[in-house]
Design an enzyme around this catalytic site. Structure first.
Site, PDB file in Angstrom:
ATOM      1  N   GLY A   1       0.851  -1.173   0.000  1.00  0.00           N
ATOM      2  CA  GLY A   1       0.000   0.000   0.000  1.00  0.00           C
ATOM      3  C   GLY A   1       0.891   1.227   0.000  1.00  0.00           C
ATOM      4  N   CYS A   2       0.502   2.254  -0.744  1.00  0.00           N
ATOM      5  CA  CYS A   2       1.404   3.400  -0.925  1.00  0.00           C
ATOM      6  C   CYS A   2       1.662   4.131   0.389  1.00  0.00           C
ATOM      7  CB  CYS A   2       0.855   4.352  -1.989  1.00  0.00           C
ATOM      8  SG  CYS A   2      -0.848   4.868  -1.738  1.00  0.00           S
ATOM      9  N   ASN A   3       0.607   4.378   1.156  1.00  0.00           N
ATOM     10  CA  ASN A   3       0.807   5.071   2.432  1.00  0.00           C
ATOM     11  C   ASN A   3       1.587   4.194   3.400  1.00  0.00           C
ATOM     12  OD1 ASN A   3      -0.989   7.361   1.818  1.00  0.00           O
ATOM     13  ND2 ASN A   3      -2.600   5.816   1.854  1.00  0.00           N
ATOM     14  N   ALA A   4       1.262   2.908   3.367  1.00  0.00           N
ATOM     15  CA  ALA A   4       1.874   1.989   4.321  1.00  0.00           C
ATOM     16  C   ALA A   4       3.372   1.886   4.100  1.00  0.00           C
ATOM     17  CB  ALA A   4       1.222   0.619   4.197  1.00  0.00           C
TER      18      ALA A   4
ATOM     19  N   THR B   1       5.338   3.956   2.670  1.00  0.00           N
ATOM     20  CA  THR B   1       5.997   5.231   2.947  1.00  0.00           C
ATOM     21  C   THR B   1       6.250   5.385   4.446  1.00  0.00           C
ATOM     22  OG1 THR B   1       4.849   6.167   1.041  1.00  0.00           O
ATOM     23  CG2 THR B   1       5.856   7.725   2.575  1.00  0.00           C
TER      24      THR B   1
END
Lengths: 354, 354, 354, 354
Positions: free
Chosen positions: A156-159, A161
């Protein structure tokens, strides 16, 4: 898997933003040849109509997402809505057992069934190898697990990061993972092409709006899993994403309590040690902080680490392009490692700015 | 001070963004008449050239910021760079002792000389009455102190937003002020018309960029002062502003540890009690979170309060227009109270959206 | 119509962007009281949920758009999808014959049945009084026709902007209406809240995209009608709207051939004569050109007129807020005139900038 | 010039937006090695500080723009303010006579001394080979002139976009060049890093603003020159650029009168014939119109051609990334041709979208 120099790649969900970004990257990849592109409502449509920025594929058409369509490919990328990957990946695996399958959805990310049930629900699917090569897992990197992998779960992109931002500190014991706070300025492309009123340009332009406030965002268990993997025990995270008017980008402002007795130099060296050899995760010089605009189209995470003595917190700020390094870039980088290709093949470290 | 119905108002620093917003609001104020407008490099220039959105004043010209120019006014707003207000306010006070002076700079906000020296430096000036009427001070509101005031310090936009977000919880004892984290998505107009490379449109568009990271932002002591005023003792705050591509707006995502044994209903009632009678500070219904776009041009702070049980934090999100309620609106609202006018005169509760 | 000081106003289609803007303006109108608010899919919903920027009406609920709901109102604003106004306005007229009805849709704008059939189709409805007070009609202004009117058709936002830009030159004979070119940079709010993929923030941010290219935009016959009304005979217009990443605003760059033998001073004086007495249509000083940002929330059209000798064209650039002066502001201004109120009541000449 | 496979490249003005884009493209070019990078006020500074998106060059430092610094390079790109290229290029030519010099400024673009004097002024410099390979020159392409060239003038971004949009029609005689109208929505990066108030983010966000109105923009003579080169005789153009809130991009809406008796199919075939073999200039299918967002970071011009029968005009809309194909991409493409490399080396046809 293949003795030639070019791998044949299929992309399922090629009409969406993540699928489009995978195609953009693969179009410039020296060892890839783009095979079938599948979609759902856009079956039969020209790529040039739906993904008009992909000029090199404009004449191609989307096909149906049936398992048979993936036969004959060396690699399949799944960029499907959550819940769909699980179904189709089993069928593809049966038809093409040698195939490398990389899922950009959430279906194969979580180890913990309870977390899955709480945040997603529906059938649980076995976890695949997590596609964040630079992530510290204990004292090693996740890269090692990706070598030769056949099933990969892109993050997941937020995860990813937040996980990349904090794992060095957790791993080195210089921050306390039990009171992490992460506030993310995010662009709407992370939400895909969904036709929701709050994603209309009129609503987003000139406005900043939070969502999934108070511990309900689905990337939370994924972050916790990564921080635990880095050695954290009691991981608690307050996570708030804020939509801002930029199409791409995540600016994650993360902080955690400074461990007692640790000085600023020791803090900084934890991140330096973790990332000094990485081309795609870069710690900026002291005093410089990252902006998302610098990472557009790049497979790069830029990061700063600052100790706030008075607040007794370490502030780590990370910038990333959610579609590139956040999703499609991580997926291609993982593919490169799995196939034994140069890790950076087809990927750019430089952003398109301003 | 005046027995007629219209007050004569001067604005110093009328060529800047804060000065312009004061003029925009005063132009629609039923009891005000706009007198002298002063500037620095724009002296002699037409208002219509420098503030082209202020059509009702387009034919007026900027005059010099000399104390004599303010004689004959009932109210003087100072929208000057920090350090300038202190100098001129003494001179104006001597020439026009009856005059109400409202400073939109930082010069008269801080009580603590040491905080001033650390964050600003230069001569310290006596604190004036802080212009945030809704702010809890102990168990009363700052409004009471503004009645009849002659010297008012309008707040810093970020500071008043965070202070309004957190004081109800501090005052009620439901949150712990010793580990506050505030991350703000802010528009560049807060930085004024300064010609700095990082404020160029090319840099801001499509990008989110933090600044003043790690405990150095000048609004920190102002927030601490307000939280102490609400009853907090050991106040520590990790504060990070992030520039995002919207001209106006602050979306402050604030959190603090939940006090032991406090339940969600008790938390919510702290904010309900504080703001249920306020027209300009509004708590949204549960499940709704504010967006800055809803507050553009309005004198309104919108707020949500959420308890994250797992993270053991209370998350308060506040949206405001930094130039309106954040600066000029707060200044005019304070003027209204000081002069005994209806508190909302000239101020809109409704935003210009979308 | 009414001997009290406050008129009771109903708004149909109050959940949309145009309806919301009417309400925002009326909320600050000294002679109006807001009555029933109707919607379609949002019936029963709180206004605060759907139009969260309208804080003064947040507690109100949307009702059904049935003719009976409009009984007892002095004025009804219709902000409905095209085709709907025609139906309901007849029913309302029967139930409340004294009522002033102002339609913000297209149903009552066109005189020419053939143009209606070509650009809209469906039942043709009788034209009402066109709600652009400053528009030259022959040598008089449309304002005269609005006095005491009971049925008013508010203009299309693009149409009125281009019409106001060019009619002075047509009327004075200084430009040739047979080869008009108008290219408009427009914000997406003009398209309403429609859930269309091309209106998603991800598509609009960082991009400029034309639509309705080549003579098919529905505002074309409305512009032609206005230019003919000003004395133009053979009116041809190439009209191209371009969506740009700003929520509100129209920047219309219009040009037409300079009539033979006319000098620049004569050109300029045509516009000066037309608008020197107007508060809401302002010609900027020579050398200054308008920006849409200066008109946000204002009922103002800003305009520049430039003669390009080499190209033999007169370039007129007009900036407007499409929702304010372009739609809702024009509607309220027309209402003011019809009811004999001060023309500018409730309307601001100043924009919210930056 | 060189018998190895890698050319050594210098960039003068490497701290600006155009210089940065040249470096971004060259970083991915298979036959280039980046040599000296020069600047003016940033001499000695790290590239990572000034061009933080160029991670692969972050450790490099800017040197002084003295002719000696360019010795030993095969290619020199000049990305200097207008007037500076003329001076330095003579000196470089003397020191390194074999060197390919590509000027991205205006100094070597114009053939006509009078046009230079009128629009630029200062010393006139001899015209170099114009760097727009796809441009029709009579019935041939400019590409032919670039083969083996040693002095190349990269185009103005607006000029090449409008020229590429209209030359097919001029060359085929299907449009009349004596009444061209071009209105361009442009991003602020075209103006460079100049610290001007109108380029501040607060001014650009949420606003569209024209500049250089009425025939004074410097790209006008360059467009005229190109249209004459394609066979136009009496070329007149009304040209208006409009700044809109996107960092990159030009959306040029161009129109010209349809030549008498020409039908739509003949019109379309003029553009099809001109560009069907071009990879970087693409005519979209009928009914599809280009958006600038689709071209970000790409070396691509996307175009649509529409005949408006009623207005008797042909409307050509072209989208381009001003920094990429508009400037740096055209320069690198021209270098490739001059050096005999594959024309598309290092250049992407696909944009970074959304």
């Amino acid at each position: 898997m293949h003795n030639g120099t070019r791998y044949r790649i299929a992309v399922a969900g090629a009409s969406g933003y993540a699928g489009g970004e995978i195609l953009r990257i693969l179009s410039g990849h020296p060892s890839c040849e783009i095979g079938v592109l599948t979609a759902h409502s856009q079956v039969g449509q020209l790529v040039g109509k739906v993904q008009p920025h992909l000029r090199s594929l404009a004449h191609r058409r989307f096909e149906d997402t049936t398992p048979e369509n993936f036969i004959g490919h060396d690699v399949v990328f799944l960029a499907l809505p959550h819940g769909k990957s699980g179904e189709i990946s089993d069928a593809i695996a049966q038809l093409a057992p040698e195939c490398l399958i990389i899922d950009c959805g959430a279906d194969h990310r979580l180890i913990d069934v309870e977390a899955w049930d709480e945040f997603y629900g529906g059938s649980f699917h076995a976890p695949w190898v997590y596609g964040v090569p630079e992530l510290l897992v204990g004292k090693t990197k996740q890269r090692d697990n990706l070598i030769g992998a056949q099933r990969i779960a892109a993050p997941g992109c937020n995860a990813s990061t937040v996980a990349l931002a904090l794992t060095p500190g957790i791993s080195a014991g210089v921050i306390d993972g039990s009171d992490v706070v992460a506030v993310l300025a995010v662009g709407p492309s992370g939400a895909g092409k969904s036709l929701k009123p709050n994603l209309l340009a009129s609503e987003i332009l000139g406005s900043a709006s939070p969502y999934a406030v108070g511990g309900v965002h689905r990337h939370i268990p994924e972050i916790q899993q990564a921080l635990r993997g880095a050695g954290g025990e009691d991981i608690r995270i307050s996570f708030t994403p804020v939509l801002v008017p930029m199409s791409r980008g995540i600016l994650a402002t993360c902080s955690a309590p400074l461990s007692p007795g640790v000085d600023a130099a020791t803090v900084r060296s934890a991140w330096e040690t973790a990332y000094s050899d990485e081309q795609f995760v870069q710690l900026l010089p002291e005093g410089q902080h990252p902006a998302t605009g610098w990472t557009v189209g790049a497979n790069t995470v830029l990061m700063s680490v600052t100790v706030d003595e008075k607040a007794q917190r370490v502030v780590v700020i990370a910038a990333v392009d959610n579609l590139a390094k956040g999703t499609a870039g991580a997926a291609v980088q993982s593919m490169n490692i799995a196939l034994g290709l140069p890790e950076g093949a087809g990927l750019s470290v430089n952003g398109v700015a301003p």
